[in-house]
Structure formats: C-alpha cells, structure tokens
Write an enzyme that holds these catalytic residues in place. Structure first.
Site, short mmCIF file in Angstrom:
data_model
loop_
_atom_site.label_atom_id
_atom_site.label_comp_id
_atom_site.label_asym_id
_atom_site.label_seq_id
_atom_site.Cartn_x
_atom_site.Cartn_y
_atom_site.Cartn_z
N THR A 1 5.08 -49.08 -35.52
CA THR A 1 3.62 -49.21 -35.48
C THR A 1 3.30 -50.23 -34.42
OG1 THR A 1 3.32 -48.59 -37.78
CG2 THR A 1 1.56 -49.86 -36.76
N LYS B 1 -2.44 -44.10 -37.05
CA LYS B 1 -1.85 -45.12 -37.93
C LYS B 1 -2.82 -46.29 -38.12
CE LYS B 1 1.16 -47.37 -40.41
NZ LYS B 1 2.51 -47.82 -40.13
N LYS C 1 -0.05 -58.03 -38.07
CA LYS C 1 0.11 -57.49 -36.71
C LYS C 1 -0.70 -56.20 -36.55
CE LYS C 1 3.25 -54.51 -36.34
NZ LYS C 1 4.37 -53.56 -36.25
#
Lengths: 305, 305
Positions: free
Chosen positions: B101, B176, B244
């Site tokens: 990701t 995502k 993150k």
C-alpha cells in the site's frame, strides 16, 4: 396482568413508522385506541377498526398498554407528562412504552412519573427505519423494569425481530444512541470514500463492489452507497431527525464526561446539511456536502464541506 | 508472454504478509527468487526451495514477474528506482507488480520508469490483513495496463479471492485509499460507540450483539469490537502502517482539491495514538484513546482524546 389480559393498546403517533407498527399489532389481535396530531394519517387504521381518540390521554384511558411513536423529546414530554396526558390517564397497572428515539434523561423522568402512579414505563426505541417497520423486522432496544419488559414481549414480537433488554430506565435510549454514533461515522466514511473515488477517477460502483468483501464493509456503504450513485436522496430516515439524535447523544456524552470527536464531527456535518436545506432528505444526503455544485443544486441543498 | 511461460517470480519483501503470499505462489508451482531486508524472515521459503537473492535487483534478474510487498513508499521507490534496482534489472517483457500500500503518485512514476524500459508495472495493493494473506482470501485492487493485469491473473488468483481492475497506473492504490478512508471512519465509530455504551453503563457485548442485525453494522464493529472488549490489541494491521496510509490518502485528496474532514480526524486520532506509543499495536487500539487511564497504561499507551 398476564399476556392474555393485554388486549387493548393505546397507540399515539401514527406517522410512517407508527402506522406500520400499529398495523402489525392489529394483525396480532390487539384492539387499538389511536391518536395522532394529524387525524388523516390514522384513517387507514380507523378503517380497519381502531378506535379514534382525541388526545393521548384519551388513547391511554382504559388501555392495558400504551405505545408512543412521536417525533421529538418535547413531544414525548408533552404526551406523557402534561395534565391529562398519558401518565395521568393510564389505568393502574398499565404498561407504557415509548418507542420514539428520545432523550435517556427524559426516559428516566417519565419512568419516575409513572412509578409514582403505579404504572411501569419502558423506553424502547427502534432501528431499521420505514422498511423495518413495514416488514416487522425492527431492532427494539429496551430499558426499564425487566418484568415490564417481559410483559411487553408479545407487543414487541409483533413489530420487531431483534428484541433486547439493556437495563434500567433510559438504557434503551442509550443503546439507540450508541447505534446512532456508529452509524454516523460510517455514513461520512461512505460519503468520503465515494468522494475520494470520484475525485481520483475511479468507477465508484466498482469500488463499492470491491470493498464489500473486505474489512471496509459496512451497512451504510453497501446500502446507501448505491442510492448515492443513483442520485436517490429520498428519506428512509430524515436528516432532521438524525440531527436531533446526534444532539441527544452529544448531550448525554458530555453529561457523562466523555469526549467523542467523531460524533462531534458528525453533528457538525449533519447540522450543515440541515441548515443548507437538507432536512427533509434521507441521511445518505450527507453525500451532497461532498458533491459538485450542480448535483447539490439539483437536490436543493446549498451546504458543502 | 503466455501464462504458461510465467514460471519464475522474484519476490521482494517477505514479512508477515509477503511470506504468506510467496508461499501460496510456491504452492501454485511458481519458482521463486526471494529477497528481504532481514534474511531470516525468508528462511522458511528458502527451506522450501526458493532461491535467495542479495538484492531486489538480483531477485528481478531473469524473472518473468516480480512482486514487491515492502513497508513504505520510500521502500517502494528504493527497490524499483535505485541504480541496480528492479526496473533496471528486469528482463524485457517482465511484469512488475507492487502490492505494497503506497502512494498513487509514486505508482504512476514507477509505471512510467518501467514503460521506458519496456516492462509493465502494476500497482496492486491488498486488503484482508494477515489472515487474508494466510488464507489466500485477499482482496486485490489493481491499476496499470489492462493486458498486464490479465497476464498477472494466475499470480493474483494464487493469493486472493476478490481481484478487481480499477484503471490506469495508480488506480489500485486509489481504490485502496478509498478502502482505508471507509475503514478509518468505522474504526472510530466503533470506538466511540463502545465508549458511549461503557460510560452510560450498558453491557458492551450486548450492544454489539444488538447492533449486528441492523444499520449500524460494520466489519469493524463486529470484528474489532469483541477484541477491544477482550483487551486484545495485537496487530492484525499495525497502527504505524495505518497512519502512513491515512497520510497518503490525505495528500492525494488535497492534491485533488478535496476536503475530507472525517479522514482528517482519523489521521489526527491515529497520529495521537502513534505518538502516544501505540505504533506497534493493531488498529483496534484506537479504543485506547477513549479508555480509562488504567487500561491505557496496561497497554503501554499514553495518548487520549
């Protein structure tokens, strides 16, 4: 009072939800005494044999149980506590059940007023919306005296599917507030997920489909997401009522010394939507805060994030 | 390159997720060339016959496809773009797939660098966590060239269950991010729902049970809620990695001119949790921001709302 004795039910508040719920009680064989602020909304029940009553107190008179499904806490306070209201008119031993989503603190006050006159009061708000009311699949979250809850079961079973007792007076309302807190976050999560997908050029329907199998799954995303994509902002549950609920939850959280920033944000966003003309839309209209100006205008809403 | 020709796969990043995914590829008959920053984590794969490589570039050399599952965008940039990295070492016609990701903008840059050397690059992040990786039930969200996506199918099918193509380079990462935006809101919705229930004296397990049948239902509430009640904050997905992701999503949203206050709040709350010592816990540790001091202390976290 045995279950068999509970034959006559006063029903106050025959709006979209209440009328469907009252109809299920008639289907289950209860005799109804009905009152509603606007009589015309009670007519279909009257045509089926329900007895019209000119006031909440009159609906309560001689009834074994009284159910209320009104709009706001101020309405709950009025129908129960005003002179000539439900608490004053209820027969000794009667069972009073407020199914309005309302203030837990008020539920405690109404229960105390009932206890002073020997009548048990339950708070038993529901979730499941108009569809749940129509299909008798409501979730019913009850608080109050547990024996009274057991006596109320035949009534609840005529209207709902998941029926749960959560504790003393106000506990049903508190559970409903917990429910609204979880929904509120997933509603703006849904809207922001779709806003991000749109802004980055993704096919939003495909995103909803991809996300349904995984950990981003929520009832809000998978039921309201497709309505948003279809521009369908018709009310399952009104924004104006959701704002009321979020404010009750905030008041109660603050009273409990709790800070809930997600709930604060939800109240802020839905209050913007309400102020911007979205009160009569369904809660999925939260999307409009993120939509482009043309889509907002078409839906009659001026607010945006 | 036909599917049958895709026999040798370079795999870079054999942490908890990567090792499980690489194992499934070996089960499916692919020959693996593996590299990981810490060699010991690759040993179980080496013991099963995978070829150890001293660098990402070496893992890519002679491979028909290269899959990366590393930690942060800076790692992605390094393994692909540094001199002697994957793009430089990849065979002409090879297929490169980043399943980390990571940043959509970086995915576009890596794809362009690949295209300049005649190698297709897909971004294909996953959801489903360690359990999904172990059970080969991941959701895989892909972006890039659609023909390359079709060539990658046999690899994806060995690792995942829901496999969806979402558009050009970066589209997998964008999907995502949409996923993380929806999850983030439902995570603090879960925490605030339970905090409210606890503060108002409800039985939280009963609340979760009552809410599961209705419109407040979410994967977060029903999977993470019970873990919170058990004091289980072990990582399925690390807080430090979620922070993150949320920051990437925020950067991309801002770049698209989008304001997402729910995402902003989620980043703020999870950043507090990270700063307060929660980075190595699972994302359900968001609860600790709302917990009492004793529970926070027991979990080694100092932050609160």
């Amino acid at each position: 009072m045995s279950d068999l004795a509970m034959r006559t039910v006063g029903f106050v508040g025959t709006g979209v939800m209440g009328a469907a719920m009252a109809g299920h009680l008639m289907d289950a064989g209860f005799k109804l005494r009905v009152h509603n602020r606007t009589r015309s909304k009670a007519e279909p029940l009257i045509a089926r044999g329900a007895q019209w009553c000119d006031s909440p107190g009159e609906a309560a008179t001689g009834a074994d149980a009284v159910i209320t499904m009104v709009g706001f806490p101020s309405d709950v306070e009025e129908v129960y506590l005003e002179p000539g209201g439900i608490v004053e008119c209820a027969a000794p031993g009667a069972l009073l059940i407020d199914m309005t989503t309302s203030s837990p603190a008020l539920a405690v006050r109404v229960a105390a007023a009932g206890a002073a006159r020997g009548v048990a009061v339950l708070d038993a708000p529901v979730s499941g919306g108009d569809v749940g009311a129509r299909d008798a699949t409501l979730t019913i979250m009850a608080g109050g005296d547990e024996d009274a809850f057991k006596r109320a079961r035949p009534l609840f079973e005529a209207m709902g599917r998941t029926i749960a007792f959560h504790g003393g007076p106000g506990a049903g309302q508190h559970c409903k507030m917990a429910n609204q807190i979880a929904i509120a976050a997933s509603m703006f999560g849904m809207a922001e997920c779709l806003a991000y997908a749109q802004a980055t050029g993704l096919d939003r329907a495909r995103v909803i489909e991809t996300l349904s199998g995984g950990s981003a799954q929520s009832w809000s995303l998978h039921n309201y997401g497709p309505r948003v994509l279809n521009g369908d902002f018709a009310p399952g549950f009104f924004v104006k009522h959701f704002v009321k609920d979020l404010r009750i939850a905030l008041d109660e959280a603050r009273a409990a010394g709790l800070r809930l920033p997600g709930l604060e944000l939800a109240e802020l966003l839905y209050a913007e939507l309400l102020a911007g003309g979205g009160g009569e839309l369904g809660t999925q209209a939260i999307w409009l805060l993120y939509a482009d100006a043309a889509e907002r205008e078409a839906a009659g809403v001026t607010a945006s994030v």
